[in-house]
Design an enzyme around this catalytic site. Structure first.
Site, mmCIF file in Angstrom:
data_model
loop_
_atom_site.group_PDB
_atom_site.id
_atom_site.type_symbol
_atom_site.label_atom_id
_atom_site.label_comp_id
_atom_site.label_asym_id
_atom_site.label_seq_id
_atom_site.Cartn_x
_atom_site.Cartn_y
_atom_site.Cartn_z
ATOM 1 C CB CYS A 90 -3.569 2.972 -1.687
ATOM 2 S SG CYS A 90 -4.822 4.191 -1.358
ATOM 3 C CD GLN B 97 -6.568 -4.953 4.216
ATOM 4 O OE1 GLN B 97 -7.481 -5.724 4.531
ATOM 5 N NE2 GLN B 97 -6.816 -3.727 3.788
ATOM 6 C CG ASP C 285 0.742 -2.121 6.143
ATOM 7 O OD1 ASP C 285 -0.216 -2.185 6.945
ATOM 8 O OD2 ASP C 285 0.646 -1.625 5.007
ATOM 9 C CE LYS D 48 -7.422 -0.692 6.131
ATOM 10 N NZ LYS D 48 -8.094 -0.368 4.874
ATOM 11 C CG HIS E 198 -1.901 0.955 1.408
ATOM 12 N ND1 HIS E 198 -1.646 2.256 1.755
ATOM 13 C CD2 HIS E 198 -3.249 0.870 1.262
ATOM 14 C CE1 HIS E 198 -2.786 2.926 1.819
ATOM 15 N NE2 HIS E 198 -3.773 2.119 1.520
HETATM 16 N N1 PMP Z 1 -1.691 -0.737 4.546
HETATM 17 C C1 PMP Z 1 -2.613 -1.549 4.026
HETATM 18 C C2 PMP Z 1 -2.219 -2.921 3.569
HETATM 19 C C3 PMP Z 1 -3.938 -1.110 3.937
HETATM 20 O O1 PMP Z 1 -4.867 -1.911 3.428
HETATM 21 C C4 PMP Z 1 -4.272 0.184 4.397
HETATM 22 C C5 PMP Z 1 -5.696 0.700 4.276
HETATM 23 N N2 PMP Z 1 -6.278 0.481 3.035
HETATM 24 C C6 PMP Z 1 -3.263 0.971 4.956
HETATM 25 C C7 PMP Z 1 -1.988 0.486 5.014
HETATM 26 C C8 PMP Z 1 -3.557 2.326 5.493
HETATM 27 O O2 PMP Z 1 -4.451 2.219 6.556
HETATM 28 P P1 PMP Z 1 -5.189 3.528 7.126
HETATM 29 O O3 PMP Z 1 -5.774 4.218 5.935
HETATM 30 O O4 PMP Z 1 -6.220 2.987 8.042
HETATM 31 O O5 PMP Z 1 -4.150 4.348 7.801
#
Ligand code: PMP
Length: 405
Positions: free
Chosen positions: A363, A202, A199, A225, A122
């Site tokens: 993203c 997920q 990270d 999430k 991401h």
């Molecule tokens: N890393 C991953 C793998 C994600 O799926 C996400 C959210 N889509 C993020 C980071 C960022 O998370 P947040 O927007 O809640 O800060």
């Protein structure tokens, strides 16, 4: 304990919604999950009964708010199997947790040092390290992604060397659903003396965030999430690393002493918690974790597996649909493109039928480029989804295809 999906659905008031007269089929759970009533109640209860600023007040409400807030920290500690509660730092979410670490890393890295992330990250876990390397003059490298959407572990091993100072790994790819072998990858990074951040945006959402088992130094995740509220998350960091890590934001609570010319920093976790925290959401995050952890985890995993297996089978039988990401180990994410229609058109036409999916690059632009697609449509499943909803997705996709033909 058994798993009763209709009883679970009853706990989520939003699932009773209709979209243009059609029942909502919510398949955008990798973006954010819906919230059970107990989490909504925790938010309302806090503001109804004990709203006060934490840690500082000499009155009953402040005491109660502080107790609930710090209790939520203990719930997270247990969830993460963290050795110490002081290692649990409240953030606004995964992105902020990663930025706290990257901010410190920029100051610690030197030219010649190397940082490794991956081609499936991401942007939160990619751009942040790119920037830390740009600021410090360190070299940035990424682990390539195979045609199945897995990390190339042979290439990863080849990237590691004594100059590798930091490795950032996504626990699970949000765009493809791939579950990465974070424990094995962490061990390899540790063998060359690198620090490791996972990270967990997920991964934690599935309850797999045992930081001692993984062996990492940092683990970042978001409540939203994991059936919790938006705007709150946690950065876990190993005490030995975090205690000297450069501070992030400065302000109230994170200081120990202040003179007109200088300041010293508070102990963990407060040294990274400047300003008034998001108390209500932290408490509700604790409630979400308590709620989730009380479920039969094997039954939850089996249910999500069944949803993915059913969706993958229907996808394979569907003319003109290509699944992107066929890792052996996947969460309930089905990312796909169709021979007709841009993913954005697919999303729009599914929405007209009450079905919520996400479309676009998720993203993860470099990952989309790797698969040579502008983006995908992504259905992502959570514990309240049903096999009938998967059927509804594919029935709706049939209509989409005929509309786009
Ligand atoms: N890393 C991953 C793998 C994600 O799926 C996400 C959210 N889509 C993020 C980071 C960022 O998370 P947040 O927007 O809640 O800060």
């Amino acid at each position: 304990m058994s798993f009763d999906v209709s009883a679970i659905r009853d706990e989520f008031p939003i699932l009773k919604r209709e979209i243009d007269g059609k029942p909502l089929v919510y398949l955008d759970n990798a973006a954010t999950t819906q919230k059970p009533q107990c989490v909504i109640d925790a938010l309302v209860d806090y503001y109804t009964t004990c709203n006060a600023n934490v840690h500082r007040g000499a009155h009953r409400l402040a005491d109660e708010a502080t107790r609930h807030f710090e209790n939520a920290r203990d719930i997270v500690k247990t969830f993460l199997n963290a050795p110490k509660r002081e290692e649990v730092i409240w953030t606004t979410g995964t992105t902020e947790g990663i930025n706290i670490v990257a901010n410190g890393l920029s100051a610690l890295l030197q030219p010649g040092d190397e940082v490794i992330a991956t081609g499936m990250d991401h942007h939160a876990n990619l751009v942040t390290w790119q920037q830390a390397c740009k600021t410090s003059g360190a070299t940035f490298k990424t682990v390539p992604v195979t045609d199945d959407g897995e990390l190339d572990l042979v290439a990863y091993q080849a990237l590691l060397n004594e100059r590798t100072k930091f490795v950032a790994i996504p626990h699970v790819s949000n765009a493809l659903g791939t579950i990465n072998p974070v424990k094995e990858m962490t061990a390899k990074a540790k063998a060359v003396g690198a620090l490791v951040l996972i990270d967990g945006a997920q991964g934690a959402a599935h309850g797999w965030a045992d930081v001692q088992d993984i062996g990492c130094d940092f683990y970042a995740f978001s409540a939203h999430k994991l059936y919790g509220p938006m705007g709150v998350g946690v950065l876990w960091g190993r005490e030995a690393v975090l205690a000297d890590w450069p501070v992030w934001r400065t302000g109230g609570e994170m200081i120990s002493t202040v003179t007109l010319q200088d300041a010293t920093w508070n102990v963990l976790p407060y040294r990274f918690e400047a300003g008034t925290p998001n108390v209500a959401d932290a408490i509700a995050m604790g409630e979400a974790i308590r709620w989730f952890s009380a479920l039969d985890q094997e039954a939850v995993a089996a249910h999500e597996k069944a949803l993915l297996a059913h969706a993958t089978k229907l996808a394979d039988e569907f003319d003109g649909l290509t699944v992107i990401g066929r890792a052996k180990n996947k969460i309930g994410v089905l990312s796909f493109v169709m021979d007709q229609g841009h993913p954005a058109d697919i999303g729009f036409l599914l929405d007209r039928q009450g079905i919520a999916v996400r479309t676009g690059d998720h993203c993860a632009q470099p990952l989309m480029a790797r698969f040579n697609v502008p983006g995908t449509a992504r259905a992502s499943f959570a514990i309240y989804n049903t096999l009938e909803e998967v059927d509804a997705l594919f029935a709706a996709l049939k209509k989409v295809r005929s509309m786009l033909a």
